[in-house]
Each structure stands twice: as C-alpha cells, then as structure tokens.
Write a protein that holds these residues in place. Structure first.
Motif, PDB file in Angstrom:
ATOM      1  N   ILE A 172       0.808  -1.364   0.126  1.00 56.52           N
ATOM      2  CA  ILE A 172       0.087   0.081  -0.068  1.00 56.52           C
ATOM      3  C   ILE A 172       0.992   1.206   0.127  1.00 56.52           C
ATOM      4  CG2 ILE A 172      -2.139  -1.108   1.160  1.00 56.52           C
ATOM      5  CD1 ILE A 172      -1.122   0.345   3.852  1.00 56.52           C
ATOM      6  N   ASP A 173       2.217   1.052   0.162  1.00 56.88           N
ATOM      7  CA  ASP A 173       2.934   2.419   0.359  1.00 56.88           C
ATOM      8  C   ASP A 173       2.917   3.254  -0.827  1.00 56.88           C
ATOM      9  OD1 ASP A 173       4.847   0.933  -1.316  1.00 56.88           O
ATOM     10  OD2 ASP A 173       6.579   1.510  -0.193  1.00 56.88           O
ATOM     11  N   THR A 174       2.615   2.939  -2.195  1.00 55.99           N
ATOM     12  CA  THR A 174       2.296   3.850  -3.295  1.00 55.99           C
ATOM     13  C   THR A 174       1.006   4.234  -3.529  1.00 55.99           C
ATOM     14  OG1 THR A 174       2.269   1.991  -4.659  1.00 55.99           O
ATOM     15  CG2 THR A 174       4.482   2.927  -4.530  1.00 55.99           C
ATOM     16  N   LYS A 175       0.295   3.972  -2.638  1.00 57.15           N
ATOM     17  CA  LYS A 175      -1.241   4.030  -2.835  1.00 57.15           C
ATOM     18  C   LYS A 175      -1.906   4.981  -1.632  1.00 57.15           C
ATOM     19  CE  LYS A 175      -2.273  -0.318  -4.782  1.00 57.15           C
ATOM     20  NZ  LYS A 175      -2.603   0.215  -6.074  1.00 57.15           N
ATOM     21  N   VAL A 176      -1.203   5.210  -0.684  1.00 56.08           N
ATOM     22  CA  VAL A 176      -1.727   6.041   0.543  1.00 56.08           C
ATOM     23  C   VAL A 176      -0.518   6.488   1.367  1.00 56.08           C
ATOM     24  CG1 VAL A 176      -1.804   4.118   2.051  1.00 56.08           C
ATOM     25  CG2 VAL A 176      -3.426   5.912   2.101  1.00 56.08           C
ATOM     26  N   ASN A 177      -0.487   7.713   2.106  1.00 55.61           N
ATOM     27  CA  ASN A 177       0.279   8.213   3.035  1.00 55.61           C
ATOM     28  C   ASN A 177       0.242   7.361   4.404  1.00 55.61           C
ATOM     29  OD1 ASN A 177       0.771  10.452   1.541  1.00 55.61           O
ATOM     30  ND2 ASN A 177      -1.325  11.305   1.995  1.00 55.61           N
ATOM     31  N   ILE A 178       1.333   6.844   4.645  1.00 53.41           N
ATOM     32  CA  ILE A 178       1.332   5.770   5.761  1.00 53.41           C
ATOM     33  C   ILE A 178       2.050   6.598   7.016  1.00 53.41           C
ATOM     34  CG2 ILE A 178       2.226   3.640   6.771  1.00 53.41           C
ATOM     35  CD1 ILE A 178       2.469   2.698   3.701  1.00 53.41           C
ATOM     36  N   ILE A 179       1.466   6.566   8.228  1.00 52.36           N
ATOM     37  CA  ILE A 179       1.896   6.853   9.376  1.00 52.36           C
ATOM     38  C   ILE A 179       1.954   5.831  10.247  1.00 52.36           C
ATOM     39  CG2 ILE A 179       2.058   8.552  11.533  1.00 52.36           C
ATOM     40  CD1 ILE A 179       0.512  10.482   9.568  1.00 52.36           C
ATOM     41  N   PRO A 180       3.206   5.280  10.453  1.00 54.27           N
ATOM     42  CA  PRO A 180       3.158   3.989  11.437  1.00 54.27           C
ATOM     43  C   PRO A 180       3.085   4.353  12.820  1.00 54.27           C
ATOM     44  CG  PRO A 180       5.623   4.594  10.526  1.00 54.27           C
ATOM     45  CD  PRO A 180       4.389   5.614  10.037  1.00 54.27           C
ATOM     46  N   LEU A 181       2.534   3.664  13.404  1.00 55.36           N
ATOM     47  CA  LEU A 181       2.048   3.964  14.934  1.00 55.36           C
ATOM     48  C   LEU A 181       2.469   2.629  15.954  1.00 55.36           C
ATOM     49  CD1 LEU A 181      -1.614   5.268  14.939  1.00 55.36           C
ATOM     50  CD2 LEU A 181       0.629   6.613  14.669  1.00 55.36           C
ATOM     51  N   ILE A 182       3.213   2.757  16.999  1.00 52.16           N
ATOM     52  CA  ILE A 182       3.254   1.631  17.810  1.00 52.16           C
ATOM     53  C   ILE A 182       1.986   1.788  18.811  1.00 52.16           C
ATOM     54  CG2 ILE A 182       4.740   0.859  19.630  1.00 52.16           C
ATOM     55  CD1 ILE A 182       7.171   1.821  18.238  1.00 52.16           C
ATOM     56  N   ALA A 183       1.199   0.928  18.593  1.00 48.00           N
ATOM     57  CA  ALA A 183      -0.059   0.728  19.422  1.00 48.00           C
ATOM     58  C   ALA A 183       0.538   0.503  20.809  1.00 48.00           C
ATOM     59  CB  ALA A 183      -1.050   0.014  18.896  1.00 48.00           C
ATOM     60  N   LYS A 184      -0.494   0.615  21.836  1.00 49.12           N
ATOM     61  CA  LYS A 184      -0.396   0.532  23.335  1.00 49.12           C
ATOM     62  C   LYS A 184       1.117   0.668  23.646  1.00 49.12           C
ATOM     63  CE  LYS A 184      -4.109  -2.601  22.867  1.00 49.12           C
ATOM     64  NZ  LYS A 184      -4.762  -4.101  23.340  1.00 49.12           N
ATOM     65  N   ALA A 185       1.549   1.762  23.377  1.00 49.58           N
ATOM     66  CA  ALA A 185       3.071   2.053  23.777  1.00 49.58           C
ATOM     67  C   ALA A 185       3.283   2.043  25.324  1.00 49.58           C
ATOM     68  CB  ALA A 185       3.412   3.351  23.027  1.00 49.58           C
ATOM     69  N   ASP A 186       2.208   2.070  26.034  1.00 56.16           N
ATOM     70  CA  ASP A 186       2.381   2.213  27.699  1.00 56.16           C
ATOM     71  C   ASP A 186       2.918   0.678  27.915  1.00 56.16           C
ATOM     72  OD1 ASP A 186      -0.160   1.351  26.576  1.00 56.16           O
ATOM     73  OD2 ASP A 186      -1.044   1.310  28.386  1.00 56.16           O
ATOM     74  N   THR A 187       2.740  -0.305  27.025  1.00 59.88           N
ATOM     75  CA  THR A 187       3.354  -1.593  27.539  1.00 59.88           C
ATOM     76  C   THR A 187       4.715  -1.705  27.172  1.00 59.88           C
ATOM     77  OG1 THR A 187       2.842  -2.514  25.289  1.00 59.88           O
ATOM     78  CG2 THR A 187       1.071  -2.725  26.995  1.00 59.88           C
ATOM     79  N   LEU A 188       5.296  -0.774  26.773  1.00 59.04           N
ATOM     80  CA  LEU A 188       6.832  -0.790  26.638  1.00 59.04           C
ATOM     81  C   LEU A 188       7.499   0.302  27.364  1.00 59.04           C
ATOM     82  CD1 LEU A 188       7.073  -0.912  22.661  1.00 59.04           C
ATOM     83  CD2 LEU A 188       7.548  -2.915  24.334  1.00 59.04           C
TER      84      LEU A 188
END
Ligand code: GDP
Length: 416
Positions: A172-188
């Motif tokens: 999908i990287d050529t089809k949409v603007n991707i913002i990667p997120l680390i979910a539930k970051a409170d667990t790290l």
C-alpha cells in the motif's frame, strides 16, 4: 502605471510594481471563506490487528465515542467498517470518514489479509477517476472517499515488524500516506520503546517501504515537521477514560503504579499525532493523496487503457490522436472477431448439414428396407390368396360333383 519594468527574457513575463491598491491581496481570504462554506472532509484508514486499540485511538483523537462493540477475532476474511461523522470546531465543519479494518491478521492466508485493503484504496481512486472522466462532472457535491492517511498500528512486541506488516505496507505504500504507529505504547518501557522505534525504521528502510514524510518546505511547519520525522513511528496510547491527577482531570490509563496521561508528551506521542493529523499536515496529506498517489493510480490506469503522452517515436501525441487510433484498433478488432464468428458459424452450418445428410441417408435406407419387407409380405399374401381361391374352386367343383352323384343315387333308388 508602473514606474519600473522588469522584462524577463526567458518567459517574456513582465513583473510590475503596483502603485495603487487593487484588492487582489484578499484572494486568500476569499479562498478561506469559500472553503469554510464548503466544509472539509478527511478520510482515515486504520489498519491493525483486532484489539490493537484502533477504535480507542480514534475516539481519543476526536473526543468521540464511535466504537459500538468489541471486534471479533473469528471473521473468515478481512472486512472494512466505514463510518462517516460530521464534526464541528467553531465554524469549521469536518466530514470525517474512518475506515477500520475488521479481522485483520486473524487469517492464516496473509494475502487474504491485505488484499481487501488494497482493493478498497483502489476502488476509491477508481470512483474519483470515473467522476473525472464523466462529461457532466459534479465535484461540488461529490463525496471524495479517497484515503488521505493510513494509520498503521504496529503491535508493541519490542522485537520487529511481523511479516504481515511488511507485506501490507509494501502493497500500500505507493497508494496512501502511511503513518506508522506503535500501538499500546504504554506496554513498553522508555528504553525498549526507543530501541523498538529505531529497529522499525531500519526495517522499513531495508525493505524499501515508503512512509509519509512530514514536509519541511513550508516555513511555518518546517521546524515541527523535521523534528516529527525523527519521532517516527509514533508511540501512541489511547483512552477515553478520565483520571484524576492532582487537581486536574485528564484522559489517561490508571495503573497500580501511576497514571499514563494520553495528552502528556513525556508519556507518549499522542499529542504529536493529533497535531500532525489535525492542525499542521491535514491539507498536505490531502494534497499528497491527490497529486502523488491518485496521480500514480490515474497514470497507470490510463496507460493500461493504452493512453500515453508520447508516441512510439517519442513525439508528443494528442488525446484525440490516441482516441482515434484506439477507435480504429477497436473497430479492426470487432471486424476480426466478426469474421472469426462468421467462419465459425459457416463451419457449424457445414457440420450440421453433414449430420442432417447422414441422418437423411439413414432414414432413406430404413425406408427402402421397410418397403422391401412390405413388398415381400404383399407378394406372399397374394400367393396365399391365389392358393386359397384355387382351393375354393376345387371345393365348389367337388361339391357340384357330390351333388350330381347324390341326385343320381336318389333317382336309382326310386326306380328300384
Ligand atoms: P480495535 O479492535 O483495534 O478497535 O481495539 P480497541 O480499540 O477495541 O481496543 C481493544 C482493547 O485494548 C480495549 O480493551 C482497550 O481498552 C485496550 N486499549 C486500547 N488502546 C490501548 C492502549 O493504548 N494501551 C493499552 N494498554 N490498552 C489499550
């Protein structure tokens, strides 16, 4: 009247210094007013495993309660739940569409997980392209459903990206603007989070996955955005729960050892995400979607259809020429197909004719045979009839002879 003229030779445009007030400096205000009247729309795609915190984060972002019920892990394929909401802040109206993946990552077949997402993004581009190609276009009331940003939720494993993450992102990287997120970051923990962020960015680079780069060419946002690029992937925590911290009530997650405040920049990157999405980069995300991702789709589609800006000898060709060539090609193809059909039809007719002839011959033979049998039977009957007639004649003769004999005997007896 200008008192100073600058004739630029290369494009022959004269730059004039204005001596009076004309008023076109208000043009930006006109645009602002018009945009406010029309309202804004923004489409977010949330991709991430079931239960990773997608709905909670959207609710936290927009201070809403959009989540209806808990998602199930037992869907046989990935679905997309589309919800559109009208939000208002002061006099600015925002039509927000949130497309949430349902059942993502719950299938054994990885292709089955990302393909519906790719198809959905393409379908929105296709709808827009179809509208563009219409003779009577109605963009004023057209609901542009193209995805402006994809929030990709990464599991807080602390290890690396999963193969499904890489596969989906690559597709999908050529089809949409991707913002990667680390979910539930409170667990790290803080140090694990930093290492994890670094590892993810390295993996994305080594796999050649393009993610959204915050633009640094606009002076007003350059500083924020360049520092933002260094924070990717953003470590987010979502919560709509209100927790008391001292005298303040904040949104956060209460733990036995303390409170994680969602809007505290020392605790997570939630505020950064909200700022880039809603206040600094929303327009850029929309522009990137239109000028880069949609353009890419449109270009491929038109090329697939046989359109091109240059001819075989690298000479520019007009749309009209290509259309004419395509029409000719189409009509030739139709003619070829028509001839092939005719040939096939003739062949079929011949085959059928031969079958009919065969059947007719068989019938004729059968008829001849039956006729012969019938003739033989008639002859046999004729013979039998003739024999019977002879027997009848003999019988009558014998009968007459016996009558004569009987009369003679009677006469003799009377005489005696
Ligand atoms: P979705 O299926 O991806 O939409 O996930 P949900 O938003 O329904 O969240 C699933 C569960 O994770 C819920 O019980 C949430 O309370 C919890 N959750 C959501 N966000 C976070 C977070 O940032 N940290 C932690 N620890 N839990 C979260």
């Amino acid at each position: 009247i200008p008192d100073e003229e600058d004739v630029r030779k290369e494009d022959n445009i004269r730059s004039l210094t204005m001596l009076d007030h004309f008023g076109f400096e208000c043009l930006p205000h006109q645009l602002v007013n018009k945009s406010i009247q029309q309202g804004f729309s923004f489409n977010i795609l949330c991709v991430g495993e079931t239960g990773i915190g997608k709905s909670t984060l959207i609710d936290t972002l927009f201070n809403t309660n959009l989540k209806d019920k808990k998602s199930s892990h037992f869907y046989s394929n990935v679905g997309l739940k589309i919800q559109t909401y009208k939000l208002q802040e002061n006099n600015v109206q925002l039509k927000l569409t949130v497309v949430n993946t349902v059942g993502y990552g719950d299938q054994i077949n990885k292709e089955a997980s990302y393909q519906p997402i790719v198809d959905y993004i393409d379908a929105q581009f296709e709808a827009y392209l179809q509208e563009e190609l219409k003779i009577k276009r109605s963009f004023i009331d057209y609901h542009d459903s193209r995805i402006h940003v994809c929030l990709y939720f990464i599991s807080p494993t602390g290890h690396s990206l999963k193969s499904l993450d890489l596969l989906t992102l690559k597709n999908i990287d050529t089809k949409v603007n991707i913002i990667p997120l680390i979910a539930k970051a409170d667990t790290l923990s803080k140090s694990d989070l930093q290492k994890f962020k670094f590892k993810i960015m390295n993996e994305l680079v080594s796999h050649g996955i393009q993610i959204y780069q915050f633009p640094t060419d606009d002076q007003s946002t350059a500083q924020v955005n360049s520092s933002m690029n260094g924070h990717l992937p953003l470590a987010v925590v979502g919560s709509t729960d209100e927790v008391k911290v001292g005298k303040r009530v904040v949104r956060g997650r209460q733990y036995p050892w303390g409170v994680l405040q969602v809007e505290n920049e020392n605790h997570c990157d939630f505020v950064k995400l909200r700022d880039i999405l809603l206040s600094t980069n929303m327009e850029d995300l929309k522009q990137q979607t239109h000028t880069w991702h949609y353009e890419n789709y449109r270009c491929c589609k038109l090329q697939e259809m046989g359109f091109s800006d240059v001819g075989p000898n690298n000479q520019p060709v007009s749309f009209q020429e290509i259309y004419e060539a395509k029409r000719q090609e189409f009509s030739d193809q139709c003619q070829r197909e028509e001839e092939a059909l005719k040939l096939k039809f003739m062949q079929l007719v011949k085959e059928k004719e031969a079958t009919f002839k065969e059947a007719e011959k068989e019938l004729q033979d059968k008829f001849e045979h039956l006729k012969r049998v019938q003739q033989e039977k008639t002859m046999q009957l004729e013979e039998e009839r003739r024999q019977l007639e002879e027997e009848i004649i003999d019988f009558y003769k014998m009968k007459a002879a016996s009558e004569t004999l009987k009369t003679q005997v009677c006469t003799n007896i009377k005489k005696d």
